[in-house]
Design an enzyme around this catalytic site. Sequence first.
Site, mmCIF file in Angstrom:
data_model
loop_
_atom_site.group_PDB
_atom_site.id
_atom_site.type_symbol
_atom_site.label_atom_id
_atom_site.label_comp_id
_atom_site.label_asym_id
_atom_site.label_seq_id
_atom_site.Cartn_x
_atom_site.Cartn_y
_atom_site.Cartn_z
ATOM 1 N N ARG A 111 0.843 -1.187 0.000
ATOM 2 C CA ARG A 111 0.000 0.000 0.000
ATOM 3 C C ARG A 111 0.887 1.248 0.000
ATOM 4 N NH1 ARG A 111 -5.086 1.654 -1.130
ATOM 5 N NH2 ARG A 111 -6.134 2.779 0.539
ATOM 6 N N THR A 383 -9.481 0.544 -9.391
ATOM 7 C CA THR A 383 -8.574 -0.412 -8.809
ATOM 8 C C THR A 383 -8.642 -1.570 -9.774
ATOM 9 O OG1 THR A 383 -9.087 0.482 -6.643
ATOM 10 C CG2 THR A 383 -8.365 -1.791 -6.669
ATOM 11 N N LEU A 402 -4.646 2.732 -8.248
ATOM 12 C CA LEU A 402 -4.210 4.131 -8.262
ATOM 13 C C LEU A 402 -5.239 4.963 -7.500
ATOM 14 C CD1 LEU A 402 -3.192 4.461 -12.033
ATOM 15 C CD2 LEU A 402 -1.634 4.654 -10.102
ATOM 16 N N SER A 454 -7.619 0.877 3.366
ATOM 17 C CA SER A 454 -8.101 0.392 2.073
ATOM 18 C C SER A 454 -9.334 -0.481 2.274
ATOM 19 C CB SER A 454 -6.991 -0.429 1.415
ATOM 20 O OG SER A 454 -7.476 -1.049 0.250
ATOM 21 N N GLY A 475 -13.325 -1.486 -7.012
ATOM 22 C CA GLY A 475 -14.623 -0.902 -6.662
ATOM 23 C C GLY A 475 -14.632 -0.107 -5.374
ATOM 24 N N GLY A 476 -13.461 0.318 -4.884
ATOM 25 C CA GLY A 476 -13.439 1.144 -3.671
ATOM 26 C C GLY A 476 -14.138 0.444 -2.527
#
Length: 571
Positions: A111, A383, A402, A454, A475-476
């Site tokens: 990360r 992502t 990103l 995350s 997909g966050g």
Amino acid sequence: MRRFYLFLVGTALLFSCHTTKNIVGANGAVNPYQYNISKKATVANGAVASAHPLASKVGVAVMKNGGNAFDAAVATQLALAVVYPNAGNIGGGGFLVGRRSNGETVALDYRESAPAAASRDMYLDAGGNVIEGRSINGHLAAGVPGTIAGLFETMKYAKLPFAKLIQPAIDLAEKGYVITEREAASLNSLQAELKKYNTTATAFQKGIQWNAGDTLIQTDLANTLKRIRDNGAAGFYEGQTAALIVEEMKRGSGIITLNDLKSYTAKWREPHQFTYKGYTIVGMPMPSSGGTLLHQMMKMIEDKPIATYGYNSPDAVQLMVEAERRAYADRAEYMGDADFYKVPQVQLTDDAYLKERMKDYRPGIAGSSQITKPGLKKVSEQTTHLSVIDKDGNCVSVTTTLNNSYGSKTVVGGAGFFLNDEMDDFSAKPGVPNLYGAVGGEANAIAPGKRMLSSMAPTVVLQNGKPFLVVGTPGGTTIPTSVFQTVVDIVDFGLSTEDAVYGPKFHHQWLPDEVFVEKSFPTAVRSALQKMGYTVTERGSIGRTEVIKVLPNGSFEAVADNRGDDDAEGY
Ligand code: GLY
């Protein structure tokens, strides 16, 4: 000028070119000017599902030539950094969850981290208000990239030399590849932002419209990849590439320094593991909330007879929504980088706590996020995911990012890659939603060197200790809920892999107190949920899930999502 012919064959796009030969992949197995998109592969020896056909094909070529799933995961990520610039990256970060052929499970954290000059209120104005967009676009949005450090750590379990794994990516960048219609549209929609957030011209700008069939060449990126090939991780974190990053920072008021780059390390973590109905779920621990959220949601529904409710029935969706609500309320309050904040990990996943959490769940009646709060007593979606498996029983589940599509939209001048906007995953101010509408507090406040929380959830599901599913998605904040639904759809509802991947997804994240559904989500179920008292909001597509399932006869069924150009390959 090369001439291309575009054919639509079912879901497959086929590009044809008469003048070029195969140029990348071991023994030139991959032709970037003529390729098709395959949504499913049922194979015996090895499989890759990723966001781009060329990347999946590179991964399979690597395994055919003696590499294992870890080699393939490295080569596929590097290829994605070229052919999928929206999210494939060397300027971002990611997480890897794997199962080795000897049965060992592993988790790798690469990360991004906050630069040393980052500070808690760096995105607030003098009045203490969040300055819109500052943590999302441009130089100040970038965290220190982790991907290259992560790839070199992954090499610990690989068999082939790194130079062989990176060469396909170098070729793809240097000689170019043909873009699809979707990619052309995506690049066209990016042009204004590229102009705004860059200090030098980029390979993604050409003055006229991009069209399907155009060749995208990335010379600066090819040179950066060659420096990494020749100098290892130092080819990114030191020397010319590091100098280019710091020069870019200076031109755009960014804060990443040479020292931030040189001191970045990827970290092996203890995988977050738990059981669900006899399966072992291997997930990512902090600083991703992915494994913990999956654990909470799955345990909250485990004692309910969900299979009898039926797939996508109002009762099943409601139960899962209420589990999602409760887990995400805890995410907002308690989850962050455990190296910096004492995350109450044991309490959050305690069986009795999770049972208690569902005590006020009422079938048929909507819960409320006014009432459901973080539960412990005081104590962009851009992502990309890839799933890989090999014939020796190694499997690798990797999600990298990103953050937003094309990250901060800033390309490092002379180095050719997008920088992330991962700083937005921190909580810029308690209670103020980020890009994904997620709120956070102290646990996820900005601090130098800290990694932002995350939602990425690369996951391996084991059955009797052997690989059963390799699964993940971009997909966050919707990532854990999509993985949750995909696993439950296969394990509890007995759905085929395709149906589990392609079926409509839904999402609840505590705040806002809404059930988000895809367009294809059944109207009757929407109405039933509304009658229960839920606010149901239609949104764009949720995730791009890549699943590999091990069939009872030991062969592999790889399925790539149909929400994008995603592709499944094998041999
Ligand atoms: N940037 C999305 C995530 O890490 O959850």
